[in-house]
Design an enzyme around this catalytic site. Structure first.
Site, mmCIF file in Angstrom:
data_model
loop_
_atom_site.group_PDB
_atom_site.id
_atom_site.type_symbol
_atom_site.label_atom_id
_atom_site.label_comp_id
_atom_site.label_asym_id
_atom_site.label_seq_id
_atom_site.Cartn_x
_atom_site.Cartn_y
_atom_site.Cartn_z
ATOM 1 C CG HIS A 1 29.662 34.092 40.987
ATOM 2 N ND1 HIS A 1 30.662 33.197 41.283
ATOM 3 C CD2 HIS A 1 29.389 33.923 39.673
ATOM 4 C CE1 HIS A 1 30.975 32.503 40.208
ATOM 5 N NE2 HIS A 1 30.229 32.922 39.212
HETATM 6 S S1 FES Z 1 31.422 34.425 44.458
HETATM 7 FE FE1 FES Z 1 31.265 32.778 43.074
HETATM 8 S S2 FES Z 1 33.269 32.079 43.139
HETATM 9 FE FE2 FES Z 1 33.375 33.669 44.573
#
Ligand code: FES
Lengths: 703, 176
Positions: free
Chosen positions: B141
């Site tokens: 993410h």
């Molecule tokens: S940014 Fe969501 S798990 Fe690493």
């Protein structure tokens, strides 16, 4: 214990609408949309139950309780078990050794199967005695037979899962029953196995089905209870409830009585779990499955023994299999075979006698099922098989015609009133049946003694014997020394990690001592970043390395006989404790056959075989080894291992010490088991007595 | 649960019922415990989580390796001068999870960064030498960590945790 949930199973289904109305508005709201509370109330609480039920009627609740226990412990065990031919045995051992309370969960499940069958047999005999299968309860009875069949299948497949010798050969023998089917036999067996012999595919499918079948059982139990609630419960008088006076509401009367019954049953259950966990099992099942060697004495679990005896008593393969299955299927037709109008054997003087004889026949068949199929056992087996079928096919139909039953009471209420007056006369038939059984037992054991002349290992006084037994730390430490300096040259100890030596209830080493001891060993590890295996000093988490890298090399280096791994040896070895010794063993809590045998074996070497005994080249004479010719040379001699605590350095002492150590190795949590057992006993005894008085108080209002 | 004849002695009867219920309840709770406890790591898993030793000598400056401890990937980075300077140059109070670089490495061994390589957002494994801060970048993410393993951007709430470890010699650490 999830006792309450068992009631749920037993009484969830009730026919007819309920007039129950909850008062809370939220409950009312739900009830109008899903009348589940009314269903519960009418089947749990208001359900009218005959007021003359005796304690044999609590076994329905006990069975629900056992089913719940088996499902819950089974689900939990499945979280840790590995259904693979190469890993299953070890995974079961690691459950017992490493999983928190794994030993308890495993014992609960393994013993639970036996208790489940014990309860179901009592439940079935009760139905048989009181004619609970008669009109209008035929479907109820047949559903029960279906549950029993499902239980047998489930129990059998469960017994295969630990993948020990008995598991493997039990699976082989039982699946081979189907090879008796004409024309398609072989194909059916191959289909069952998923291969050309019992193997990994077999284990996998058995695991899957073993998980599935209990839920099927639960489903049929719901039908069974539904049918029960349609017909109403039978009762010792065998007359139907007619008026309000004949019944009491299920809650609190039956509820409290069932709870008391279940609590008493739990005491027996706990006795096995904590004090006799291996009493009902076979030592051979602590030997990992070996497709190349059949154990000399193959027996199923005790609850299949009568049918196994029937199978063996018929000298024709197909006929034997048919007789065995027929012995169960005949139960389906019982409602029509016994057409007598009077239900309860209480009022059938002849049927009562034959009932007890039939019980004795079943017990004796069970005894025979565990004996070798030879000599008098075969003849006795044939007679008893005939008796078994004669009971259903000749005696019961005949009795229905010729027997003059005594008058039954007018109503259940009358029966209750009459009972307070007269006392039951001693049952002549019981005495006769027991006498017959006793005579047969005595006869068969005598001949067994004559045929097997083996030296019985002397009983050693072990510190770990008995309900409060603990290990002697000194003996364990000395035993470890003997193992390390002598046994380890040929025998592995692969289920024991160095860290175990510091575990509670073990030899009592400190973590630092264990780390130092582990570091003395070279352990193979890798591959490293270069892809090579390398050796490093052992760590606490490593397991004792085995002296040979594989079984073939072990075999080659030892004259063709691979020295067995010693981790489980005290549980995997035993000697026969015939009748009636094995009954006394139950009460005296004796379960040290393995250690006794092992300690005797280690001192039982004789340089010169006695006159008449011939020992093949490369074997040695041992008094206690079955067949006397053992491939292991005398391993111990006086003064061979030095002790620093002043204990005598004699062969006898070494043998005892190393046996004690190996007993610990076979069951590292033994002390925890016995300790927890005591606590559980205190609670259960307290609970049972409280329930007893509560039950008396509750029932005081009913009489 | 009331019955007519026992109503004369309400206290004794009530006591009996309460006592029975209490023992049953204690028994039920005690029975439940093994079923919950068995879910925890078993003894072999716990034992396998013992400390491990890692030899640092093969790791060249600017390189990093991944080792496993208790089933978790541990990143060990041999940081360059530039990376250390970058890590020390930021104003700590401006960080989402303020922590100075010297609190995340062992003094005297500033070139070694040892962190648990599990994104503090939802557990993915960040990629080393990626992202705007020359540290780690989590592909799941988009969380970005700097050369000290501190969160700089994205949804992760905290810095990459530092596992318990110590230097047993200049080129060897023990994790755990
Ligand atoms: S940014 Fe969501 S798990 Fe690493």
């Amino acid at each position: 214990m999830p006792v309450a949930s068992s009631y749920f199973l037993q009484d969830r289904i009730m026919s007819g609408p309920s007039d129950y109305q909850p008062s809370h508005p939220v409950l009312k709201w739900i009830e109008r949309r899903l009348p589940i509370l009314g269903l519960m109330h009418s089947s749990f609480v208001a359900y009218p139950t005959p007021r003359n039920l005796n304690y044999w009627w609590t076994f329905g609740a006990i069975l629900s309780f056992m089913l719940a226990i088996q499902i819950v412990t089974g689900i939990v065990l499945a979280m840790h078990y590995t259904p693979h031919a190469d890993l299953a045995f070890r995974s079961v051992e690691l459950i017992v050794r490493d999983v928190n309370y794994g030993w308890l969960l495993r014992n609960m499940h393994a013993v639970g199967a036996s208790m489940f069958f014990l309860a179901v047999y009592i439940h079935m005999f009760r139905g048989l005695y009181y004619g609970s299968y008669k009109e209008p309860r035929e479907v109820l009875w047949i559903l029960g037979v279906i549950i029993y069949l499902l239980m047998m299948a489930t129990g059998f497949m469960g017994y295969v899962l630990p993948w020990g010798q008995m598991s493997f050969w039990g699976a082989t023998v039982i699946t081979n029953l189907f090879s008796a089917v004409p024309f398609f036999g072989e194909d059916i067996v191959t289909l069952l196995w998923g291969g050309y012999s019992v193997g990994n595919p077999t284990l996998n499918r058995f695991f899957s089905l073993h998980y599935l079948l209990p839920f099927l059982i639960a489903g049929v139990v719901v039908l069974h209870v539904w049918a029960l609630h349609v017909a109403g419960q039978n009762n010792p008088a065998g007359v139907e409830a007619k008026t309000e006076k004949d019944t009491v509401p299920f809650t609190p009367y039956a509820t409290i009585k069932d709870l008391f019954g279940a609590s008493c049953f739990a005491i027996l259950y706990a006795y096995f779990i904590f004090y006799m966990p291996n009493y009902l099992g076979e030592a051979d099942n602590y030997i990992p499955a070996n497709p190349g060697v059949t154990p000399p004495h193959i027996v199923p679990e005790w609850y299949y023994l009568p049918f196994y005896a029937i199978l063996r008593s018929i000298p024709n393969k197909l006929a034997g299999v048919v007789a065995m299955f027929g012995a169960i299927i005949v139960l389906v037709f019982l409602p029509w075979l016994d057409s007598a109008r009077t239900r309860s054997s209480k009022y059938r003087p002849l049927a009562k006698q034959f009932f007890w004889i039939f019980v004795a026949v079943c017990v004796l068949l069970g005894y025979l099922g565990a004996q070798p199929a030879e000599g008098i056992y075969v003849i006795a087996g044939r007679i008893l098989t005939f008796c078994y079928f004669a009971y259903f096919l000749i005696v019961l139909p005949l009795l229905a015609r010729i027997e003059k039953p005594r008058p039954v009471p007018n109503s259940i209420a009358d029966d209750v009133l009459a009972k307070t007056g007269s006392k039951a006369t001693p049952m002549v038939s019981t005495v006769i049946a027991l006498a017959v059984a006793g005579a047969l037992f005595a006869g068969s054991t005598d001949s067994a003694r004559a045929s097997e002349r083996v030296d019985t290992p002397p009983a050693v006084k072990w510190s770990f014997a008995g309900p409060f037994g603990t290990f002697d730390r000194g003996a364990l430490q000395r035993g470890l020394k003997v193992y390390k300096e002598v046994c380890a040259n040929c025998h592995g100890l692969s289920y024991i990690a160095f860290r175990n030596l510091a575990d509670q209830g073990g030899p009592g080493y400190s973590t630092a001592q264990v780390n130092a001891l582990a570091a003395e060993y070279k352990v193979k590890d890798g591959p490293n970043d270069q892809g090579e295996m390398f050796e490093r000093p052992g760590r606490a988490a490593d397991y004792f390395p085995s002296p040979f890298p594989n079984e073939q090399m072990a075999r080659a280096a030892n004259g063709g006989a691979a020295p067995p791994d010693l981790s489980l040896i005290t549980k995997a070895r035993s000697y026969k404790r015939g009748f009636p010794t094995f009954i006394f063993d139950f009460f005296s809590n004796y379960q040290e056959q393995g250690p006794d045998y092992l300690a005797a074996l280690l001192v039982g070497f004789e340089d010169e075989p006695p006159a008449g005994a011939t020992i093949p080249e490369g074997s040695y004479y041992n008094k206690y080894f079955p067949g006397h010719a053992i491939k292991m040379p005398r391993p111990l001699s006086d003064g061979q291992v030095t002790y620093d605590d002043g204990s005598p350095t004699t062969v006898e002492q070494y043998a005892k010490d190393v046996t004690a150590f190996l007993m610990w190795a076979a069951e590292p949590h033994m002390e925890a088991r016995k300790r927890l057992g005591f606590q559980v006993f205190v609670v259960l005894l307290l609970l049972s007595s409280l329930l007893y008085f509560t039950k008396k108080k509750v029932w005081a209002g009913a009489h | 649960m009331t019955t007519a004849s026992s109503a004369e002695q309400p206290t004794r009867r009530d006591f009996l019922y309460v006592a029975t219920g209490a023992v049953a309840a204690v028994g039920a709770v005690a029975t439940a415990w093994p079923f919950i406890s068995q879910m925890n790591p078993d003894a072999s898993t716990v034992a396998a989580g013992a400390p491990i030793e890692v030899d640092l000598s093969p790791i060249a400056e600017g390189q990093d390796i991944k080792v496993f401890w208790r089933g978790k990937p541990i990143f060990i980075s041999h940081r360059t001068k530039k990376q250390i300077e970058e890590a020390r140059a930021v104003q700590v109070s401006s960080l989402p999870d303020p922590q100075p670089d010297d609190a995340r490495v062992k003094s005297g061994h500033e070139q070694w960064l040892v962190v648990i390589g599990i994104c503090t957002h939802l557990g993915c494994i960040p990629i080393a030498h990626e992202g705007a801060y020359d540290g780690f970048f989590c592909p799941c993410h988009g969380s970005v960590y700097d050369t000290s393993g501190r969160i700089r951007q994205g949804p992760a709430p905290a810095n990459l945790p530092v596992p318990p470890y110590q230097f047993v010699s200049d080129t060897k650490i023990q994790i755990g």
